[in-house]
Design a protein around this motif. Structure first.
Motif, PDB file in Angstrom:
ATOM      1  N   PHE A  63       0.864  -1.186   0.000  1.00  0.00           N
ATOM      2  CA  PHE A  63       0.000   0.000   0.000  1.00  0.00           C
ATOM      3  C   PHE A  63       0.898   1.232   0.000  1.00  0.00           C
ATOM      4  CE2 PHE A  63      -2.722   3.248   1.840  1.00  0.00           C
ATOM      5  CZ  PHE A  63      -3.936   3.017   1.212  1.00  0.00           C
ATOM      6  N   PRO A  64       0.706   2.148  -0.927  1.00  0.00           N
ATOM      7  CA  PRO A  64       1.613   3.306  -1.042  1.00  0.00           C
ATOM      8  C   PRO A  64       1.661   4.161   0.226  1.00  0.00           C
ATOM      9  CG  PRO A  64       0.152   3.142  -2.941  1.00  0.00           C
ATOM     10  CD  PRO A  64      -0.342   2.148  -1.937  1.00  0.00           C
ATOM     11  N   GLN A  65       2.860   4.383   0.742  1.00  0.00           N
ATOM     12  CA  GLN A  65       3.047   5.134   1.980  1.00  0.00           C
ATOM     13  C   GLN A  65       2.548   6.572   1.869  1.00  0.00           C
ATOM     14  OE1 GLN A  65       4.175   3.950   5.132  1.00  0.00           O
ATOM     15  NE2 GLN A  65       3.524   2.157   3.995  1.00  0.00           N
ATOM     16  N   GLU A  66       2.731   7.186   0.733  1.00  0.00           N
ATOM     17  CA  GLU A  66       2.279   8.562   0.554  1.00  0.00           C
ATOM     18  C   GLU A  66       0.754   8.624   0.646  1.00  0.00           C
ATOM     19  OE1 GLU A  66       0.753  12.072  -0.955  1.00  0.00           O
ATOM     20  OE2 GLU A  66       0.617  10.282  -2.210  1.00  0.00           O
ATOM     21  N   LEU A  67       0.070   7.638   0.068  1.00  0.00           N
ATOM     22  CA  LEU A  67      -1.388   7.574   0.139  1.00  0.00           C
ATOM     23  C   LEU A  67      -1.836   7.288   1.574  1.00  0.00           C
ATOM     24  CD1 LEU A  67      -4.122   7.639  -1.253  1.00  0.00           C
ATOM     25  CD2 LEU A  67      -3.770   5.235  -1.908  1.00  0.00           C
ATOM     26  N   LEU A  68      -1.113   6.455   2.258  1.00  0.00           N
ATOM     27  CA  LEU A  68      -1.398   6.163   3.664  1.00  0.00           C
ATOM     28  C   LEU A  68      -1.335   7.442   4.492  1.00  0.00           C
ATOM     29  CD1 LEU A  68      -1.506   3.661   5.864  1.00  0.00           C
ATOM     30  CD2 LEU A  68       0.805   4.434   6.263  1.00  0.00           C
ATOM     31  N   HIS A  69      -0.285   8.220   4.343  1.00  0.00           N
ATOM     32  CA  HIS A  69      -0.117   9.456   5.110  1.00  0.00           C
ATOM     33  C   HIS A  69      -1.174  10.500   4.738  1.00  0.00           C
ATOM     34  CE1 HIS A  69       3.438   7.947   6.993  1.00  0.00           C
ATOM     35  NE2 HIS A  69       4.080   7.819   5.843  1.00  0.00           N
ATOM     36  N   ARG A  70      -1.472  10.607   3.465  1.00  0.00           N
ATOM     37  CA  ARG A  70      -2.473  11.579   3.006  1.00  0.00           C
ATOM     38  C   ARG A  70      -3.864  11.219   3.552  1.00  0.00           C
ATOM     39  NH1 ARG A  70      -3.927  11.273  -2.714  1.00  0.00           N
ATOM     40  NH2 ARG A  70      -1.866  10.390  -2.869  1.00  0.00           N
ATOM     41  N   THR A  71      -4.191   9.934   3.527  1.00  0.00           N
ATOM     42  CA  THR A  71      -5.496   9.493   4.012  1.00  0.00           C
ATOM     43  C   THR A  71      -5.594   9.635   5.526  1.00  0.00           C
ATOM     44  OG1 THR A  71      -5.569   7.931   2.165  1.00  0.00           O
ATOM     45  CG2 THR A  71      -7.170   7.603   3.923  1.00  0.00           C
ATOM     46  N   GLU A  72      -4.532   9.307   6.235  1.00  0.00           N
ATOM     47  CA  GLU A  72      -4.531   9.470   7.689  1.00  0.00           C
ATOM     48  C   GLU A  72      -4.676  10.945   8.062  1.00  0.00           C
ATOM     49  OE1 GLU A  72      -4.697   9.242  11.634  1.00  0.00           O
ATOM     50  OE2 GLU A  72      -4.973   7.571  10.249  1.00  0.00           O
ATOM     51  N   LYS A  73      -4.036  11.830   7.314  1.00  0.00           N
ATOM     52  CA  LYS A  73      -4.156  13.267   7.577  1.00  0.00           C
ATOM     53  C   LYS A  73      -5.604  13.725   7.391  1.00  0.00           C
ATOM     54  CE  LYS A  73      -2.409  17.765   6.305  1.00  0.00           C
ATOM     55  NZ  LYS A  73      -1.842  18.597   5.288  1.00  0.00           N
ATOM     56  N   LYS A  74      -6.239  13.270   6.324  1.00  0.00           N
ATOM     57  CA  LYS A  74      -7.636  13.632   6.065  1.00  0.00           C
ATOM     58  C   LYS A  74      -8.540  13.114   7.185  1.00  0.00           C
ATOM     59  CE  LYS A  74     -11.218  13.229   2.532  1.00  0.00           C
ATOM     60  NZ  LYS A  74     -11.542  12.704   1.196  1.00  0.00           N
ATOM     61  N   PHE A  75      -8.295  11.878   7.623  1.00  0.00           N
ATOM     62  CA  PHE A  75      -9.095  11.289   8.701  1.00  0.00           C
ATOM     63  C   PHE A  75      -8.866  12.044  10.008  1.00  0.00           C
ATOM     64  CE2 PHE A  75     -10.066   8.182  12.013  1.00  0.00           C
ATOM     65  CZ  PHE A  75     -11.341   7.804  11.620  1.00  0.00           C
ATOM     66  N   ALA A  76      -7.623  12.358  10.318  1.00  0.00           N
ATOM     67  CA  ALA A  76      -7.297  13.094  11.546  1.00  0.00           C
ATOM     68  C   ALA A  76      -7.927  14.484  11.537  1.00  0.00           C
ATOM     69  CB  ALA A  76      -5.786  13.187  11.724  1.00  0.00           C
ATOM     70  N   GLY A  79     -10.092  15.030  14.643  1.00  0.00           N
ATOM     71  CA  GLY A  79      -9.343  15.706  15.688  1.00  0.00           C
ATOM     72  C   GLY A  79      -8.635  14.708  16.588  1.00  0.00           C
ATOM     73  N   LYS A  80      -8.522  15.023  17.854  1.00  0.00           N
ATOM     74  CA  LYS A  80      -7.818  14.157  18.806  1.00  0.00           C
ATOM     75  C   LYS A  80      -8.794  13.279  19.593  1.00  0.00           C
ATOM     76  CE  LYS A  80      -3.802  17.093  19.349  1.00  0.00           C
ATOM     77  NZ  LYS A  80      -2.789  16.287  18.750  1.00  0.00           N
ATOM     78  N   SER A  81      -9.871  12.871  18.965  1.00  0.00           N
ATOM     79  CA  SER A  81     -10.894  12.093  19.661  1.00  0.00           C
ATOM     80  C   SER A  81     -10.615  10.593  19.655  1.00  0.00           C
ATOM     81  CB  SER A  81     -12.263  12.340  19.018  1.00  0.00           C
ATOM     82  OG  SER A  81     -12.257  11.882  17.674  1.00  0.00           O
ATOM     83  N   TYR A  82      -9.485  10.186  19.068  1.00  0.00           N
ATOM     84  CA  TYR A  82      -9.169   8.761  18.998  1.00  0.00           C
ATOM     85  C   TYR A  82      -7.663   8.546  19.130  1.00  0.00           C
ATOM     86  CZ  TYR A  82      -7.430   9.456  14.256  1.00  0.00           C
ATOM     87  OH  TYR A  82      -6.709   9.872  13.178  1.00  0.00           O
ATOM     88  N   GLN A  83      -7.320   7.314  19.460  1.00  0.00           N
ATOM     89  CA  GLN A  83      -5.915   6.921  19.579  1.00  0.00           C
ATOM     90  C   GLN A  83      -5.799   5.468  19.113  1.00  0.00           C
ATOM     91  OE1 GLN A  83      -4.654   6.851  23.653  1.00  0.00           O
ATOM     92  NE2 GLN A  83      -2.596   6.189  23.179  1.00  0.00           N
ATOM     93  N   MET A  84      -4.806   5.189  18.268  1.00  0.00           N
ATOM     94  CA  MET A  84      -4.571   3.801  17.894  1.00  0.00           C
ATOM     95  C   MET A  84      -3.792   3.137  19.021  1.00  0.00           C
ATOM     96  SD  MET A  84      -2.605   1.935  14.716  1.00  0.00           S
ATOM     97  CE  MET A  84      -3.666   2.582  13.457  1.00  0.00           C
ATOM     98  N   LEU A  85      -4.341   2.047  19.546  1.00  0.00           N
ATOM     99  CA  LEU A  85      -3.703   1.334  20.643  1.00  0.00           C
ATOM    100  C   LEU A  85      -2.853   0.174  20.163  1.00  0.00           C
ATOM    101  CD1 LEU A  85      -6.693   1.151  23.147  1.00  0.00           C
ATOM    102  CD2 LEU A  85      -4.820   2.817  23.099  1.00  0.00           C
TER     103      LEU A  85
END
Length: 104
Positions: A66-79, A83-89
């Motif tokens: 899975f392309p790392q750049e797409l991973l980071h871009r999608t995570e940024k959009k989701f974040a 906001g800070k309402s979640y944390q990956m455990l």
């Protein structure tokens, strides 16, 4: 088959929003990836802060490609949406153990 298991802690008041945003933002991106087989979202009735994602991939190589750049871009959009309402455990990897058939 490989299982990607992601465990999140989510503010209880925002759990449904988290699940909805995941379905809108993450799922279409990974569903179009080679080797994606499916995804389930599990919630714990006894622990309202817990959300688990179970993602099935055909092979580890396809999942890890899975392309790392797409991973980071999608995570940024989701974040930005959550906001800070979640944390990956946890982020875990499992292989589905298949036994040879003993029936003719």
């Amino acid at each position: 088959m490989v299982i990607e298991l992601l465990k999140f802690k989510v503010a209880p008041a925002r759990r449904e929003e988290f699940i909805h945003n995941d379905a809108e933002i993450w799922t279409p991106i990974i569903a179009s990836s080679p080797g994606f087989l499916g995804k389930e979202v599990w919630i714990n009735a006894a622990e309202p802060t817990e959300v688990i994602m179970v993602i099935r991939w055909a092979t580890c190589e396809q999942w890890k490609s899975f392309p790392q750049e797409l991973l980071h871009r999608t995570e940024k959009k989701f974040a930005e949406a959550m906001g800070k309402s979640y944390q990956m455990l946890e982020s875990l990897e499992y292989q589905v153990r298949q036994f040879p058939s003993t029936h003719p």
